[in-house]
Design a protein around this motif. Structure first.
Motif, PDB file in Angstrom:
ATOM      1  N   ILE A 260       0.859  -1.208   0.000  1.00  0.00           N
ATOM      2  CA  ILE A 260       0.000   0.000   0.000  1.00  0.00           C
ATOM      3  C   ILE A 260       0.889   1.250   0.000  1.00  0.00           C
ATOM      4  O   ILE A 260       0.640   2.209  -0.737  1.00  0.00           O
ATOM      5  N   PHE A 261       1.934   1.240   0.818  1.00  0.00           N
ATOM      6  CA  PHE A 261       2.860   2.381   0.844  1.00  0.00           C
ATOM      7  C   PHE A 261       3.434   2.616  -0.559  1.00  0.00           C
ATOM      8  O   PHE A 261       3.547   3.736  -1.018  1.00  0.00           O
ATOM      9  N   LYS A 262       3.785   1.494  -1.230  1.00  0.00           N
ATOM     10  CA  LYS A 262       4.373   1.641  -2.583  1.00  0.00           C
ATOM     11  C   LYS A 262       3.380   2.279  -3.536  1.00  0.00           C
ATOM     12  O   LYS A 262       3.746   3.077  -4.398  1.00  0.00           O
ATOM     13  N   ALA A 312      -1.522  17.063  12.866  1.00  0.00           N
ATOM     14  CA  ALA A 312      -1.859  15.712  12.400  1.00  0.00           C
ATOM     15  C   ALA A 312      -0.663  15.014  11.759  1.00  0.00           C
ATOM     16  O   ALA A 312       0.117  15.641  11.049  1.00  0.00           O
ATOM     17  N   SER A 313      -0.568  13.706  12.001  1.00  0.00           N
ATOM     18  CA  SER A 313       0.490  12.894  11.395  1.00  0.00           C
ATOM     19  C   SER A 313       0.004  11.459  11.334  1.00  0.00           C
ATOM     20  O   SER A 313      -0.697  10.995  12.246  1.00  0.00           O
ATOM     21  N   ALA A 314       0.402  10.750  10.251  1.00  0.00           N
ATOM     22  CA  ALA A 314       0.064   9.318  10.195  1.00  0.00           C
ATOM     23  C   ALA A 314       0.814   8.561  11.289  1.00  0.00           C
ATOM     24  O   ALA A 314       0.500   7.403  11.576  1.00  0.00           O
ATOM     25  N   GLY A 315       1.790   9.230  11.913  1.00  0.00           N
ATOM     26  CA  GLY A 315       2.472   8.647  13.068  1.00  0.00           C
ATOM     27  C   GLY A 315       1.513   8.434  14.241  1.00  0.00           C
ATOM     28  O   GLY A 315       1.881   7.829  15.240  1.00  0.00           O
ATOM     29  N   GLN A 316       0.273   8.924  14.103  1.00  0.00           N
ATOM     30  CA  GLN A 316      -0.731   8.745  15.164  1.00  0.00           C
ATOM     31  C   GLN A 316      -1.662   7.568  14.861  1.00  0.00           C
ATOM     32  O   GLN A 316      -2.632   7.349  15.583  1.00  0.00           O
ATOM     33  N   PHE A 352       9.043  10.452  20.723  1.00  0.00           N
ATOM     34  CA  PHE A 352       8.056  10.791  19.685  1.00  0.00           C
ATOM     35  C   PHE A 352       6.888   9.806  19.641  1.00  0.00           C
ATOM     36  O   PHE A 352       5.725  10.188  19.698  1.00  0.00           O
ATOM     37  N   MET A 353       7.208   8.510  19.561  1.00  0.00           N
ATOM     38  CA  MET A 353       6.134   7.525  19.374  1.00  0.00           C
ATOM     39  C   MET A 353       5.169   7.548  20.566  1.00  0.00           C
ATOM     40  O   MET A 353       3.962   7.493  20.392  1.00  0.00           O
ATOM     41  N   GLN A 354       5.747   7.667  21.753  1.00  0.00           N
ATOM     42  CA  GLN A 354       4.880   7.688  22.930  1.00  0.00           C
ATOM     43  C   GLN A 354       4.031   8.963  22.969  1.00  0.00           C
ATOM     44  O   GLN A 354       2.865   8.940  23.368  1.00  0.00           O
ATOM     45  N   LEU A 398       9.074  -2.577   6.019  1.00  0.00           N
ATOM     46  CA  LEU A 398       8.077  -1.502   5.871  1.00  0.00           C
ATOM     47  C   LEU A 398       8.701  -0.158   6.267  1.00  0.00           C
ATOM     48  O   LEU A 398       8.556   0.852   5.565  1.00  0.00           O
ATOM     49  N   ARG A 399       9.426  -0.158   7.381  1.00  0.00           N
ATOM     50  CA  ARG A 399      10.015   1.116   7.843  1.00  0.00           C
ATOM     51  C   ARG A 399      11.122   1.569   6.893  1.00  0.00           C
ATOM     52  O   ARG A 399      11.280   2.772   6.659  1.00  0.00           O
ATOM     53  N   ASP A 400      11.864   0.603   6.325  1.00  0.00           N
ATOM     54  CA  ASP A 400      12.877   0.982   5.323  1.00  0.00           C
ATOM     55  C   ASP A 400      12.211   1.703   4.160  1.00  0.00           C
ATOM     56  O   ASP A 400      12.691   2.728   3.692  1.00  0.00           O
ATOM     57  N   PHE A 401      11.073   1.143   3.716  1.00  0.00           N
ATOM     58  CA  PHE A 401      10.403   1.762   2.570  1.00  0.00           C
ATOM     59  C   PHE A 401       9.823   3.127   2.944  1.00  0.00           C
ATOM     60  O   PHE A 401       9.908   4.082   2.171  1.00  0.00           O
ATOM     61  N   HIS A 402       9.281   3.217   4.149  1.00  0.00           N
ATOM     62  CA  HIS A 402       8.719   4.489   4.618  1.00  0.00           C
ATOM     63  C   HIS A 402       9.814   5.566   4.631  1.00  0.00           C
ATOM     64  O   HIS A 402       9.585   6.720   4.245  1.00  0.00           O
ATOM     65  N   ILE A 403      11.014   5.181   5.053  1.00  0.00           N
ATOM     66  CA  ILE A 403      12.133   6.141   5.071  1.00  0.00           C
ATOM     67  C   ILE A 403      12.412   6.648   3.650  1.00  0.00           C
ATOM     68  O   ILE A 403      12.648   7.836   3.434  1.00  0.00           O
ATOM     69  N   ILE A 405      10.242   6.836   1.205  1.00  0.00           N
ATOM     70  CA  ILE A 405       9.140   7.754   0.834  1.00  0.00           C
ATOM     71  C   ILE A 405       9.406   9.131   1.439  1.00  0.00           C
ATOM     72  O   ILE A 405       9.274  10.158   0.779  1.00  0.00           O
ATOM     73  N   VAL A 406       9.750   9.121   2.726  1.00  0.00           N
ATOM     74  CA  VAL A 406       9.905  10.406   3.415  1.00  0.00           C
ATOM     75  C   VAL A 406      11.077  11.189   2.819  1.00  0.00           C
ATOM     76  O   VAL A 406      11.041  12.416   2.721  1.00  0.00           O
ATOM     77  N   ALA A 407      12.110  10.470   2.368  1.00  0.00           N
ATOM     78  CA  ALA A 407      13.242  11.159   1.727  1.00  0.00           C
ATOM     79  C   ALA A 407      12.745  11.919   0.498  1.00  0.00           C
ATOM     80  O   ALA A 407      13.096  13.082   0.273  1.00  0.00           O
ATOM     81  N   ILE A 408      11.866  11.262  -0.275  1.00  0.00           N
ATOM     82  CA  ILE A 408      11.379  11.899  -1.515  1.00  0.00           C
ATOM     83  C   ILE A 408      10.353  12.995  -1.224  1.00  0.00           C
ATOM     84  O   ILE A 408      10.395  14.072  -1.807  1.00  0.00           O
ATOM     85  N   TYR A 409       9.441  12.705  -0.299  1.00  0.00           N
ATOM     86  CA  TYR A 409       8.297  13.601  -0.088  1.00  0.00           C
ATOM     87  C   TYR A 409       8.578  14.740   0.882  1.00  0.00           C
ATOM     88  O   TYR A 409       7.885  15.745   0.868  1.00  0.00           O
ATOM     89  N   VAL A 410       9.557  14.552   1.765  1.00  0.00           N
ATOM     90  CA  VAL A 410       9.760  15.585   2.794  1.00  0.00           C
ATOM     91  C   VAL A 410      11.205  16.093   2.829  1.00  0.00           C
ATOM     92  O   VAL A 410      11.447  17.293   2.673  1.00  0.00           O
ATOM     93  N   GLY A 437       7.526  21.828  10.125  1.00  0.00           N
ATOM     94  CA  GLY A 437       7.518  20.418  10.462  1.00  0.00           C
ATOM     95  C   GLY A 437       8.844  19.941  11.013  1.00  0.00           C
ATOM     96  O   GLY A 437       9.778  20.701  11.184  1.00  0.00           O
ATOM     97  N   PRO A 438       8.906  18.640  11.296  1.00  0.00           N
ATOM     98  CA  PRO A 438      10.081  18.110  11.963  1.00  0.00           C
ATOM     99  C   PRO A 438      11.350  18.186  11.123  1.00  0.00           C
ATOM    100  O   PRO A 438      12.433  18.034  11.661  1.00  0.00           O
ATOM    101  N   ALA A 439      11.241  18.381   9.788  1.00  0.00           N
ATOM    102  CA  ALA A 439      12.447  18.466   8.978  1.00  0.00           C
ATOM    103  C   ALA A 439      13.147  19.805   9.206  1.00  0.00           C
ATOM    104  O   ALA A 439      14.257  20.017   8.773  1.00  0.00           O
TER     105      ALA A 439
END
Ligand code: HEM
Length: 465
Positions: A260-262, A312-316, A352-354, A398-403, A405-410, A437-439
């Motif tokens: 789905i991420f892809k 808001a963040s999908a991290g939630q 962050f996660m907590q 999954l987290r490798d792929f998310h990283i 994505i975030v490199a490209i998008y953020v 944002g966090p960047a």
């Protein structure tokens, strides 16, 4: 002390203890979890963390809120947007905001008994707040959220046990209707209601997030089965074989999430995501420590020092956190695991996660609190080590792929020059156009570091021979 609900108890605990003490208290093993029913935590067997049906509109007394939300997309633009279309909306936008300032403060007590109306009220009010704040022209002074929004939003948030700001729940869980009401809830049958930017990218992001949530329902089934397993059966061959199958299935489900991420590469455009969509989700602290942030008018101590106003963040997403709890991913680096954390891991935002838990609906947070981890059982059961590790490896992938994505998008976007329409007026960067944002501040390294630390923490959960 008597509490009217577990959420009030949680809020009280949170105010008196530090967060790790609260977590320790709440995650102590229960003698038996036979009484664990996901439905007690507003988790539906079919739609998971989504409500089982679209939320109803608010009663007639609140129609001014609903109407203002319906009007907003047609009259507002990001305050820092200097495109011709955005400029042409400025006077209508000023009128929309002045109307909101002129409203009376509405009493929300009649909503208290109906969780769906409370959720709808949160979604409407938090969306109005973000429309209001982000459509204001850039300023270095504190942004005042009018009391007509701030006071009821804080009240509704208290009852729901969620932060008084736009959250993942508002944008994804509570913000849709069914395309065909005769068909069940599925990502193909959902239409998103409020899209701040009106872009396909924003819709694409919500729909992909919805697909993740709904795929997550398969995981919740697995978690619930484990939860209801009596502890005495942890040595029972039949139960262990079922658990092994479940863990292998969990690895498949996580691979499905990666797919789905892809797919987001097709539906979510990096330029629109970074410049046009994400700014609407930003919270009070996104402009960094030097900006005075937001003030919730009429709310005692109504600022980000006293309220969670992060945005808001999908991290939630509770589904993703449930996965972490079940597999016992140690984001806080509290356990001794190998390989040892790197220096960069240690410098990441380990809380962050907590913190994101506080942006979830209180009932979903309670669900996470009650969820047991399978790791201790996998650790001492040879037949479970491999299936457990397969699930962890899938999550790491999954987290490798998310990283990526975030490199490209953020991250790369944060380092790039803003498009003309968003370039700061007069060349000054007071508004922090490139640094939302966090960047912010470090050319993306804060975000990258956070996500890499999460990926490495996941890797560290692997059981060693
Ligand atoms: C275009 C796609 C995406 C982008 C650009 C993106 C971006 C980010 C960023 C920048 C963060 C860091 C924290 C923050 O800024 O809030 C983050 C964290 C996170 N995101 Fe995403 N995200 C995307 C898709 C998703 C989806 C679909 C989900 C799941 C519903 C998701 C789940 C998470 C989670 C759970 C975290 C917390 C860190 C972690 O678990 O590793 N993201 N994301």
């Amino acid at each position: 002390m008597i509490f009217s609900s577990p959420i009030h108890a949680f809020a009280w605990l949170s105010s008196t203890l530090d967060s790790s003490q609260v977590l320790n208290l709440l995650t102590q093993p229960f003698a038996s979890d036979n009484d664990f029913r996901a439905s007690d935590f507003d988790v539906d067997p079919k739609s998971g963390f989504f409500p089982p049906a679209p939320l109803p509109r608010l009663p007639a007394e609140f129609c001014i809120w609903e109407t203002a939300l319906a009007t907003a997309p047609g009259v507002l633009a990001l305050g820092k947007d200097r495109s011709e279309e955005a400029l042409s909306r400025r006077s209508d936008g000023a009128w929309w905001r002045s109307t909101i300032r002129s409203w009376p403060v509405k009493d929300v007590s009649i909503l208290r008994e109906d969780i769906r109306l409370l959720q709808r009220a949160h979604m409407v009010l938090a969306s109005l707040m973000h429309y209001y704040v982000h459509s204001l022209p850039p300023t270095d002074t504190a942004l005042i959220v009018p009391k007509s929004i701030a006071i009821p939003l804080v009240e509704v948030s208290r009852v729901l046990g969620i932060a008084p700001v736009l959250t993942f729940a508002d944008t994804v869980l509570w913000n849709w209707e069914l395309v065909d009401p005769a068909l069940p809830v599925s990502a193909d049958n959902m239409r998103y209601l409020t899209t701040f930017s009106g872009t396909d990218t924003e819709r694409g992001f919500y729909l992909a997030s919805a697909a993740v949530e709904l795929k997550g329902v398969e995981m919740l089934d697995i978690f619930n089965r484990f939860q209801s397993l009596p502890r005495s059966s942890y040595t029972d061959a039949h139960a262990i074989a079922q658990l092994a199958r479940d863990l292998n299935q969990l690895a498949n489900v996580i691979d499905g999430l990666t797919e789905i991420f892809k797919s987001m590469r097709e539906t979510v455009d990096p330029h629109d995501f970074y410049w046009v969509v994400r700014p609407w989700w930003a919270g009070a602290t996104s402009k960094g420590p030097n900006h005075p942030g937001w003030v919730l008018e009429g709310v005692p101590n109504g600022d980000s020092a006293h309220f969670d106003l992060g945005g808001a963040s999908a991290g939630q997403s509770s589904v993703m956190h449930a996965l972490d709890v079940f597999l016992d991913i140690d984001h806080r680096l509290a356990s001794h695991r190998t390989p040892a954390p790197t220096e960069r891991n240690r410098h990441a935002d380990l809380g962050f996660m907590q913190r994101m838990w506080r942006y979830m609906p209180g009932k979903h947070r309670e669900y996470l609190t009650r969820l047991r981890s399978v790791r201790p059982v996998a650790e001492r059961t040879p037949g479970l080590r491999e299936p457990y590790n397969a699930a962890v490896a899938a999550l790491k992938k999954l987290r490798d792929f998310h990283i990526r994505i975030v490199a490209i998008y953020v991250v790369t976007k944060a380092d790039s020059t803003p498009p003309e329409r968003f370039a700061p007026e007069g060349g000054d960067d007071a508004e922090g156009t490139q640094k939302d944002g966090p960047a912010r501040g470090t050319g993306g390294s804060e975000v990258s570091n956070l996500l890499k630390a999460g990926r490495d923490a996941t890797n560290r959960a692997l059981l060693q021979d």
